[in-house]
Design an enzyme around this catalytic site. Structure first.
Site, PDB file in Angstrom:
ATOM      1  CB  SER A   1      -8.936   5.206  -9.378  1.00  0.00           C
ATOM      2  OG  SER A   1      -8.461   6.085  -8.462  1.00  0.00           O
TER       3      SER A   1
ATOM      4  CB  THR B   1     -12.051  -3.557  -8.871  1.00  0.00           C
ATOM      5  OG1 THR B   1     -11.658  -1.860  -9.074  1.00  0.00           O
ATOM      6  CG2 THR B   1     -13.485  -3.680  -8.818  1.00  0.00           C
TER       7      THR B   1
ATOM      8  CB  CYS C   1      -2.902   9.501  -3.964  1.00  0.00           C
ATOM      9  SG  CYS C   1      -4.458   9.358  -2.778  1.00  0.00           S
TER      10      CYS C   1
ATOM     11  CE  LYS D   1      -3.493   2.882   0.919  1.00  0.00           C
ATOM     12  NZ  LYS D   1      -4.319   3.297  -0.417  1.00  0.00           N
TER      13      LYS D   1
ATOM     14  N   GLY E   1      -5.938  -1.716 -14.661  1.00  0.00           N
ATOM     15  CA  GLY E   1      -7.245  -1.050 -14.903  1.00  0.00           C
ATOM     16  C   GLY E   1      -7.978  -1.754 -15.677  1.00  0.00           C
ATOM     17  N   GLY E   2      -9.265  -2.556 -15.224  1.00  0.00           N
ATOM     18  CA  GLY E   2     -10.333  -2.885 -16.068  1.00  0.00           C
ATOM     19  C   GLY E   2     -10.216  -4.428 -16.182  1.00  0.00           C
TER      20      GLY E   2
ATOM     21  N   GLY F   1      -8.362   7.640   1.019  1.00  0.00           N
ATOM     22  CA  GLY F   1      -7.660   8.519   1.750  1.00  0.00           C
ATOM     23  C   GLY F   1      -6.216   8.099   2.253  1.00  0.00           C
ATOM     24  CG  LEU F   2      -2.499   8.094   0.514  1.00  0.00           C
ATOM     25  CD1 LEU F   2      -1.699   9.326   0.662  1.00  0.00           C
ATOM     26  CD2 LEU F   2      -1.355   6.958   0.618  1.00  0.00           C
TER      27      LEU F   2
ATOM     28  CB  SER G   1     -12.844   8.605  -1.340  1.00  0.00           C
ATOM     29  OG  SER G   1     -11.926   9.785  -0.860  1.00  0.00           O
TER      30      SER G   1
ATOM     31  CG  ASN H   1       0.353   6.781  -5.751  1.00  0.00           C
ATOM     32  OD1 ASN H   1      -0.187   7.382  -7.100  1.00  0.00           O
ATOM     33  ND2 ASN H   1      -0.574   6.221  -5.019  1.00  0.00           N
TER      34      ASN H   1
HETATM   35  O1  RRO Z   1      -5.920   5.537  -0.899  1.00  0.00           O
HETATM   36  C1  RRO Z   1      -6.418   6.119  -1.727  1.00  0.00           C
HETATM   37  O2  RRO Z   1      -7.569   6.789  -1.396  1.00  0.00           O
HETATM   38  C2  RRO Z   1      -6.139   5.829  -3.034  1.00  0.00           C
HETATM   39  C3  RRO Z   1      -4.788   5.961  -3.574  1.00  0.00           C
HETATM   40 BR1  RRO Z   1      -3.446   6.580  -2.292  1.00  0.00          BR
HETATM   41  C4  RRO Z   1      -4.633   5.862  -4.872  1.00  0.00           C
HETATM   42  O3  RRO Z   1      -3.553   5.996  -5.196  1.00  0.00           O
HETATM   43  N1  RRO Z   1      -5.551   5.257  -5.637  1.00  0.00           N
HETATM   44  C5  RRO Z   1      -6.739   5.340  -5.321  1.00  0.00           C
HETATM   45  O4  RRO Z   1      -7.547   4.923  -6.114  1.00  0.00           O
HETATM   46  N2  RRO Z   1      -7.017   5.468  -3.884  1.00  0.00           N
END
Ligand code: RRO
Length: 311
Positions: free
Chosen positions: A195, A272, A130, A45, A249-250, A72-73, A70, A127
């Site tokens: 995403s 996903t 985000c 992560k 993706g996908g 939020g890391l 969402s 990354n």
């Molecule tokens: O943690 C997230 O909300 C998140 C991250 Br860091 C990211 O790079 N991509 C995403 O879809 N969610």
């Protein structure tokens, strides 16, 4: 028999599939599940300097053709992943990828310095995309800030590394981003795509947003983003001749993995579908990909990588 092995950033992967960062990789228990799966690798992560709880729930919801999140890391803080990387058994056939997502360039610098000082054979992926931290725009959409970040981080890393990119939607943006990436020899690969940022999913009956953070705005993933992902993989495959692309993706089956490789991917991550199906997804999709390759008469990924035909 088909050969599904590949290499990224100078490391060998016994097969091309692994998790998209964010899914099944926050804790050592999650990462153990990845190690025990049929994946060819694993990535952690995205880490920040300090541990984070992330955004309030509900913050991930599956949709009919994908998902919205969402998060939020939420993460355990980079020291946790550094400890994991130090204890990782590198005699394992699966190389370890570490995702870093500092909330500032100073945070990314601190984390990169700590990992470099530890002299570990894991691969670092920064990354730049985000979409879900309130008040923090995605670095990947600010070309000047992205180049400045690479100018600071590449001399610290001095080893092959990767970056996770947001989807781009304009040819001028593919050109501008690629021109920057080609300036950095140690930038070995790009991972496309994160995403699709700031979608909105609404429940028809209750007339309410499906996730709580940011008034319901969140990153879209899953099958609905396949064609955006393929375009980004192919756009960077064409523009970064000395670098590799990881497609994400996908993917719901072997067919989408095949399409990612055809577009130019050297490895493919699953987000996903892994979240919904669990780590058994890797064995299923590897089998499906093998069957497709056998039917088409391909024996290795090189036979068709990047060979999408155009009209
Ligand atoms: O943690 C997230 O909300 C998140 C991250 Br860091 C990211 O790079 N991509 C995403 O879809 N969610």
């Amino acid at each position: 028999m088909v050969d599904l092995s590949t290499s990224i950033a100078g490391v060998h992967l016994p097969n091309l599939l692994f998790n998209a960062s964010g899914v099944c990789c926050q804790t050592t228990d999650d990462l153990k599940q990845m190690q025990d799966s049929a994946s060819g690798s694993l990535i952690t992560k995205s880490a920040t300097c300090a541990q984070r709880e992330g955004n309030p729930s509900p913050r991930y919801v599956p949709l009919p053709t994908g998902s919205i999140n969402s998060m939020g890391l939420p993460n355990e803080g980079y020291q946790y992943y550094l400890d994991y990387a130090k204890s990782y058994d590198y005699s394992s056939p699966k190389p370890l990828f570490i995702s870093l997502s500092g909330l500032s360039l100073a945070e990314n610098k601190t984390m990169c310095e700590a990992f470099v000082a530890a002299k570990l054979p894991c691969v670092l992926e920064i990354n730049f995309s985000c979409p879900n931290v309130p008040g923090k725009p995605q670095l990947g959409y600010d070309m000047e800030a992205m180049e400045a970040a690479l100018n600071t981080l590449a001399p610290i890393l001095r080893q092959p590394f990767g970056i996770k990119l947001p989807p781009y939607f304009d040819i001028a943006h593919f050109d501008a981003a690629a021109a920057i990436f080609n300036k950095f020899d140690d930038l070995a690969y790009v991972t496309c795509i994160n995403s699709v940022g700031n979608g909105l999913a609404i429940d028809f009956e209750t007339e309410t947003a499906l996730i709580k953070p940011k008034d319901g705005f969140g990153g879209l993933g899953g099958f609905m983003v396949l064609n955006t992902a393929l375009a980004n993989v192919n756009a960077f495959h064409r523009r970064l001749p000395t670098k590799k692309v990881i497609g994400v993706g996908g993917v719901t089956s072997g067919k989408e993995v095949f399409l990612h490789v055809l577009a130019g991917a050297s490895a493919v991550q699953i987000g996903t579908t892994l979240k919904e199906e669990g780590p058994a997804v890797f064995a299923r999709i590897l089998k499906e990909l093998e069957e497709i390759m056998e039917k088409k008469g391909y024996t290795s990924l090189e036979d068709f990588r990047g060979k999408v035909k155009t009209l």
